[in-house]
Design an enzyme around this catalytic site. Structure first.
Site, PDB file in Angstrom:
ATOM      1  N   CYS A  81       0.811  -1.215   0.000  1.00 46.82           N
ATOM      2  CA  CYS A  81       0.000   0.000   0.000  1.00 46.82           C
ATOM      3  C   CYS A  81       0.847   1.268   0.000  1.00 46.82           C
ATOM      4  O   CYS A  81       0.328   2.363  -0.250  1.00 46.82           O
ATOM      5  CB  CYS A  81      -0.936   0.003   1.203  1.00 46.82           C
ATOM      6  SG  CYS A  81      -2.043  -1.427   1.252  1.00 46.82           S
ATOM      7  N   HIS A 136      -3.082   6.921   3.290  1.00 46.07           N
ATOM      8  CA  HIS A 136      -3.518   5.680   2.652  1.00 46.07           C
ATOM      9  C   HIS A 136      -4.900   5.316   3.191  1.00 46.07           C
ATOM     10  O   HIS A 136      -5.140   5.352   4.405  1.00 46.07           O
ATOM     11  CB  HIS A 136      -2.522   4.561   2.937  1.00 46.07           C
ATOM     12  CG  HIS A 136      -3.036   3.210   2.583  1.00 46.07           C
ATOM     13  ND1 HIS A 136      -3.538   2.918   1.331  1.00 46.07           N
ATOM     14  CD2 HIS A 136      -3.160   2.069   3.322  1.00 46.07           C
ATOM     15  CE1 HIS A 136      -3.933   1.653   1.316  1.00 46.07           C
ATOM     16  NE2 HIS A 136      -3.715   1.121   2.502  1.00 46.07           N
ATOM     17  N   ASN A 142     -10.111  -0.271   0.424  1.00 46.51           N
ATOM     18  CA  ASN A 142      -8.651  -0.210   0.339  1.00 46.51           C
ATOM     19  C   ASN A 142      -8.222  -0.687  -1.046  1.00 46.51           C
ATOM     20  O   ASN A 142      -8.345  -1.862  -1.374  1.00 46.51           O
ATOM     21  CB  ASN A 142      -8.047  -1.095   1.426  1.00 46.51           C
ATOM     22  CG  ASN A 142      -6.533  -1.058   1.441  1.00 46.51           C
ATOM     23  OD1 ASN A 142      -5.890  -0.545   0.536  1.00 46.51           O
ATOM     24  ND2 ASN A 142      -5.938  -1.622   2.488  1.00 46.51           N
TER      25      ASN A 142
END
Length: 329
Positions: free
Chosen positions: A115, A256, A286
């Site tokens: 990520c 994030h 996500n």
């Protein structure tokens, strides 16, 4: 060799047409909209169509970024894609994107940093441009996480979505420089708390072990939460200190988009007001390396990014990896 400044010249994003809501997931696993929203802040996510690959998502976002920057794909000298869900292990997704853009001269490659991928490749591209060797770079965070999600595991499948975000970075003339600094890190000692254990050389997927689920993303949620909050906050504080700035100098923080509870906890540790922290995890889930560039594009489209806007991007991902980038538009 003459060193150059770097600026953000264009942004783009793409999300697949199909939207899967929490209520849709409740039909296939033991969960509910309330359960998911309370723990993650997620309401829905986009899922790629059958036959729609990571490189396809990346190309859609890339084309929008190139149009925004008014740069032809053929003029790109550098293409970097961050992804943990490549079309195939080899050839690299950066080269596949290059081919689909009809570019034949760029250096193209991929980076796998989970990520944190987009802030990693932002630093890589900025450094390569600053060196004076390149003038135009395309960087893309793209993921098809639906391909590695275990749709029978309610603790993980509710978290992820598919999408891509892109940015064009270009060299600047004179002393102008929109890249203010970065702070990156990694600790492989924690690699097994957020990973896909199978499919590589250490554990190939075979007919015999296929049903054991080693090909799916696995996560130890509580451990990830604690490490993510501390690493992201510390990285953000470090880059601000190195740049001689405070949170008061920052216009927007793009964290994030993993979980709204992580985002809120990081914001509090940094000491940034909630209205400066951009959140869209409710609409995308996500999307790993794609979360920050998708958010960046949305902010541009909303008119919140102007000349002089200072943005702090901060992320955490499998590896473990983490990082913060500070830019001025």
């Amino acid at each position: 060799m003459k060193f150059q400044g770097v600026k953000l010249s264009g942004t783009g994003a793409y999300a697949p047409e199909k939207v899967v809501t929490n209520d849709d997931l409740a039909k296939i696993v033991d969960t509910s909209d309330e359960w998911i929203q309370t723990r993650t802040g997620i309401r829905e996510r986009h899922i790629a169509a059958e036959g729609e690959n990571t490189s396809d998502l990346a190309v859609e976002a890339a084309r929008e970024a190139l149009e925004d920057a008014n740069i032809a794909a053929q003029d790109l000298e550098l293409i970097i894609v961050a992804t943990l869900t490549p079309d195939k292990p080899f050839a690299n997704t950066g080269s596949l994107v290059q081919a689909k853009l009809d570019n034949t001269k760029a250096m193209a490659f991929s980076v796998e940093a989970g990520c944190t991928g987009f802030v990693y490749i932002y630093e890589i591209a900025a450094g390569m441009i600053a060196s004076g060797l390149y003038k135009n770079a395309l960087i893309v965070g793209a993921e098809k996480l639906s391909s590695v999600a275990n749709w029978e595991d309610r603790t993980t499948c509710v978290l992820f979505g598919d999408g891509a975000g892109a940015a064009v970075l270009t060299a600047t003339a004179g002393e102008e420089n929109g890249y203010l600094g970065s702070n990156m890190g990694s600790d492989g000692n924690y690699s097994d708390i957020l990973h896909i254990p199978g499919g590589g050389t250490s554990l190939p997927i075979t007919v015999e072990n296929y049903h054991e689920g080693h090909q799916f993303l696995q996560m130890k949620g509580q451990e990830v939460f604690k490490l993510a909050v501390n690493a992201m906050a510390n990285s953000a504080k470090s880059v601000l200190e190195e740049a001689g700035l405070t949170v008061d100098d920052i216009d927007i923080v793009i964290p994030h988009q993993a979980n709204v509870r992580i985002i809120n906890a990081v914001g509090k540790k940094i000491g940034v007001p909630e209205d400066k922290v951009y959140i869209n995890v409710d609409r995308y889930g996500n999307t790993s390396a794609a979360t920050i560039p998708i958010a960046l594009r949305e902010l541009v489209e909303a008119g919140r990014v102007q000349k002089g806007t200072k943005i702090l991007m901060v992320a955490f991902g499998g590896g473990l990896t983490w990082g913060a980038s500070l830019i001025e538009c």
